[in-house]
Design a protein around this motif. Structure first.
Motif, short mmCIF file in Angstrom:
data_model
loop_
_atom_site.label_atom_id
_atom_site.label_comp_id
_atom_site.label_asym_id
_atom_site.label_seq_id
_atom_site.Cartn_x
_atom_site.Cartn_y
_atom_site.Cartn_z
N SER A 92 -40.43 -4.43 18.17
CA SER A 92 -41.71 -4.86 19.15
C SER A 92 -41.64 -6.48 19.32
N LEU A 93 -41.45 -7.17 18.09
CA LEU A 93 -41.31 -8.46 18.02
C LEU A 93 -39.88 -8.96 18.78
N MET A 94 -39.09 -8.20 18.87
CA MET A 94 -37.68 -8.73 19.47
C MET A 94 -37.53 -8.54 21.20
N MET A 95 -38.82 -7.91 21.54
CA MET A 95 -38.80 -7.71 22.94
C MET A 95 -38.44 -8.87 23.98
N GLU A 96 -39.18 -10.15 23.71
CA GLU A 96 -39.03 -11.43 24.36
C GLU A 96 -37.50 -11.77 24.76
N HIS A 97 -36.86 -11.48 23.37
CA HIS A 97 -35.46 -12.00 23.28
C HIS A 97 -34.62 -10.78 23.74
N ILE A 98 -34.81 -9.78 24.01
CA ILE A 98 -34.03 -8.72 24.58
C ILE A 98 -34.14 -9.32 26.10
N GLY A 99 -35.36 -9.71 26.65
CA GLY A 99 -35.30 -10.15 28.04
C GLY A 99 -34.54 -11.48 28.19
N LEU A 100 -34.46 -12.25 27.21
CA LEU A 100 -33.67 -13.34 27.24
C LEU A 100 -32.15 -13.06 27.38
N ALA A 101 -31.63 -12.12 26.56
CA ALA A 101 -30.40 -11.76 26.64
C ALA A 101 -30.04 -11.06 28.06
N ALA A 102 -30.97 -10.39 28.50
CA ALA A 102 -30.83 -9.70 29.97
C ALA A 102 -30.49 -10.85 30.73
N MET A 103 -31.49 -11.92 30.72
CA MET A 103 -31.47 -12.85 31.77
C MET A 103 -30.28 -13.66 31.60
N THR A 104 -29.87 -14.02 30.42
CA THR A 104 -28.69 -14.76 30.09
C THR A 104 -27.42 -14.30 30.10
#
Lengths: 388, 86, 292
Positions: A92-104
């Protein structure tokens, strides 16, 4: 290309799924890992912490999962293959960075050894209730790839595959294990390095000045460069153009987000992987994944002994969902039975794709243990009866 | 250098500033902190409606580039153009 | 005639992205000017220099610099930079962000990176507020000042950032204001010459939100205030660096010590454990620049 032999522990081993996943990562060329301890995933990073220093790699235990989930992305942009490992609360805490990885479009691997949830839930016991989170957990529209191993052997092989898919499609790839698979100890055969297929990064051949970091190739995926190569990369989580420069308007959003979604959606059949058994002529198809597919197999055997024509489909790649295949089956079979350790996640996807052509029977389970095969059998029997 | 020959003439360093008027946001840092007070804000406007700096007292500019160091918008910088011992 | 091409900072900036998003009288650009000039003066290898930012006005710095630029998520520039540095120690990694980003949402990462002595230069632009979101109270907001989310005045105790960085083990700690352009430039240059976790706080005006809401005039008024209110105390005890509302601001270079960086400590440990068979992890250059 073949794997770097320095990371390959060729031979027959007796390993649990967590240790096997670590060996898969090392065989795939992973030389950087950032982690944070959380049950039931910790053995993966424990083994990595012991193994990486002896092979020129780097492991760092970060201050929390938020940090761990972005530190690996820094390492990727510095040229390494990298992963992090966690379980429910950390995921759950990692979710924002999974979005970052998808976006970048940062190729990296997240392992989630699923436990019972929500919240702290059942730290030492299995669940499969993070499947939708893996797909939808970060905000905004994006696509990822998620794999579901059912055995320690697959924890090895699918971790290699996770790295390969991450590099090929430049997406974060989730390895969706569960506590049972993570802690189950079985024979694991690690082949010689030259028999392990490893996908290298899509390094650009263009010189600085000509290279645009987010200009897609024919397969909709851009080539990559790393920091320090003179390209003056500009990488941002903001909506950006092909140079990586932020562009704050609808047109840029449409171009970028459409592409990062479509590069997976339009290639779903290439990425998708299922294991099917006795599908031809089946009245009922049991669709399952991870540990539940092994439990379901017992129920399927019992059903077949009763003369019911049951086929199975095991989701090895859960995301992207094998839409075309399930849609095709929906017009041939009488019903789908979907057992999973949650109250309905992948079954929703089956139901959506079947679109009323065949009913979807969920066999729910809150987690904490695996299904009783009798319960799945009962669902198969009922489904077959309804079908007749 | 001996000073017995009388008062040494001060070394005169001549400088100039280059201004990108359109990038200026008129904060006035350069004018305020110019050590020789050589700059003023121009009475005219740029396209964005700001008053860019102008080298009002060119003789006083020594090209020290402190204006360039202060400028938050990278729109002014000073250079030395010649040195003469008058 | 445009004279842009002769501007000495041009080669360090993505000029095609100008003008910046920063308000008139904002000090962030001034700090960038100092940073760019420090790069020139220190002859830093630009190819190997990479800048990482979080989110916010100061978080936009990375994207204006003609270097490898990473604009990450809110508060997480330091762990991203940690990954870059540890994966390729040859890189000279700079984190450039605001105090809300680094000390509030990113506070946990700040203290742990300092504790581990990760080889990073952190430039923290402190304008006492969240500018981009409209002037909310920040972890350094001085008592009594008002904010959109502290409309009756800030009453929490603010962070003294140099003390925080010092306590956690930073090897270089300094504070300057955007008035102190030459000192700041020199300080950045000095920090490039050191290895380990280096922290420079830059007090900077936020005319649009902090200044205006607190009736402190514009950016220029803030700069004049810094000129009058700053007290130079190199080597000062960092416990004494609190900043009150319009109080004197102690500036200077406070900490300059040496201790093993994360990788150095790791190599030492592993060598003692594994002996000759351990191949030390690359430690990167002993400092970002030569001759400092």
């Amino acid at each position: 290309m073949a794997a770097d032999p320095s990371g390959v522990l060729t031979g027959q081993h007796y390993l649990d799924g967590n240790h096997a996943a670590c060996e898969g990562a090392l065989a795939a060329g992973c030389r950087f890992a950032s982690g944070y301890p959380i049950t039931p995933s910790t053995e993966v990073v424990e083994r990595i912490a012991a193994r990486l220093p002896r092979m020129g790699g780097m492991f760092i235990q970060m201050e929390d999962e938020i940090a761990a989930s972005i530190t690996l992305q820094g390492a990727v942009w510095a040229g390494k293959k990298a992963l992090t490992v966690t379980s429910g609360p950390g995921f759950s805490l990692m979710m924002e960075h999974i979005g970052l990885a998808a976006m970048t479009e940062c190729p990296c691997v997240y392992i989630d050894v699923q436990r019972g949830g929500p919240s702290t839930g059942l730290p030492t016991l299995p669940g499969q209730a993070d499947m939708m989170q893996a797909r939808w957990g970060s905000h905004g529209d994006y696509e990822i790839i998620a794999l579901c191993p059912e055995s320690p052997q697959e924890c090895f092989s699918l971790t290699v595959e996770a790295f390969n898919l991450a590099e090929q499609w430049r997406v974060p790839v989730m390895l969706m294990m569960d506590e049972c698979v993570g802690h189950m100890t079985e024979r694991v055969v690690i082949p010689p390095a030259d028999q392990i297929h490893v996908v290298d990064r899509r390094w650009t051949k263009k010189p600085p000045g000509e290279f645009k970091a987010f200009e897609p190739g024919p397969d909709m995926v851009p080539d990559m460069a790393k920091a320090g190569d003179g390209h003056h990369l500009f990488v941002t989580g903001l909506t950006h153009d092909e140079r990586g420069y932020p562009v704050m308007n609808q047109k840029a959003q449409e171009k970028l987000v459409r592409r990062i979604v479509d590069k997976i959606r339009l290639n779903a059949d290439k990425i998708s992987r299922v294991e099917e058994d006795q599908i031809d002529g089946a009245e009922v198809v049991v669709i399952s994944y991870g540990i539940t597919s092994r439990v379901a197999m017992r129920a399927v055997q019992m059903a077949r002994a009763k003369g019911i024509k049951v086929g199975t489909m095991r989701l090895i790649v859960a995301w992207p969902f094998p839409e075309n295949r399930v849609r095709e089956l929906a017009s041939k079979v009488k019903a789908f039975v979907v057992p999973e350790l949650n109250y309905g996640q992948m079954s929703l996807e089956v139901e959506r794709v079947a679109a009323g052509k065949a009913p979807t029977v969920l066999v729910p389970h809150g987690g904490g243990e695996v299904h009783d095969p009798e319960v799945i059998l009962e669902a198969i029997v009922q489904a077959a009866r309804g079908a007749r | 250098m001996s000073e017995t020959g009388g008062a040494k003439k001060p070394k005169k360093v001549q400088g100039i500033v280059h201004v990108d008027r359109e990038r200026c946001k008129g904060c006035g840092f350069c004018v305020e902190f110019c050590p020789t007070r050589a700059l003023d804000l121009d009475s005219t406007y740029n396209a964005k409606g700001y008053h860019p700096p102008v080298l009002a007292r060119p003789d006083d500019c020594n090209g020290c580039d402190l204006c360039g160091l202060y400028c938050p918008d990278f729109s002014i910088h000073g250079v030395m153009i010649k040195t003469n011992v008058a | 005639m445009s004279q842009v091409d002769t501007n000495p900072v041009k080669e360090y900036l993505r000029m095609d992205r100008m003008p910046s998003i920063w308000c008139p009288g904002c000090g962030i650009g001034t700090s960038v000017n100092c940073f760019a000039r420090a790069l020139t003066q220190a002859k830093v290898d630009l190819k190997k220099t990479t800048v990482v930012s979080g989110i916010g006005c100061s978080g936009r710095v990375s994207g204006y610099l003609e270097l490898d630029s990473f604009h990450t998520t809110h508060g997480r520039a330091i762990p991203f930079a940690t990954g870059l540095k540890l994966a390729n120690p040859e890189l000279n990694v700079v984190v450039y962000s605001g105090e809300g980003d680094l000390a509030a949402i990113g506070g946990n990462h700040l203290i742990h990176a300092a504790r581990r002595n990760i080889d990073l230069l952190v430039i923290c632009v402190n304008n006492f507020t969240y500018g981009m979101t409209g002037g909310q109270v920040s972890p350094t907001s001085p008592g009594g000042a008002t904010y959109s989310t502290a409309p009756y005045g800030q009453f929490e105790t603010p962070f003294n950032l140099p003390h925080l960085a010092d306590s956690c083990g930073a090897v270089y700690v300094a504070r300057w204001t955007t008035f102190h352009v030459r000192q700041l430039t020199k300080s950045i240059r000095e920090a490039f010459g050191k290895k380990g976790f280096r922290f420079i706080e830059v007090i900077s005006p936020c005319p649009t939100l902090y200044q205006r809401r607190n009736k402190l005039g514009d950016g220029l008024d803030a700069m004049k205030f810094y000129k009058e209110a700053s007290v130079l105390k190199n080597g000062a005890d960092t416990r004494e660096l609190d900043i009150g509302f319009q109080s004197p601001i102690i500036v200077g270079s406070f900490v300059n010590r040496d201790r093993p960086s994360f990788i150095e400590a790791m190599n030492k440990r592993f060598t003692s454990v594994f002996g000759e068979s351990y191949k030390p992890y690359p430690e990167g250059p002993s400092k970002a620049v030569q001759g400092c």
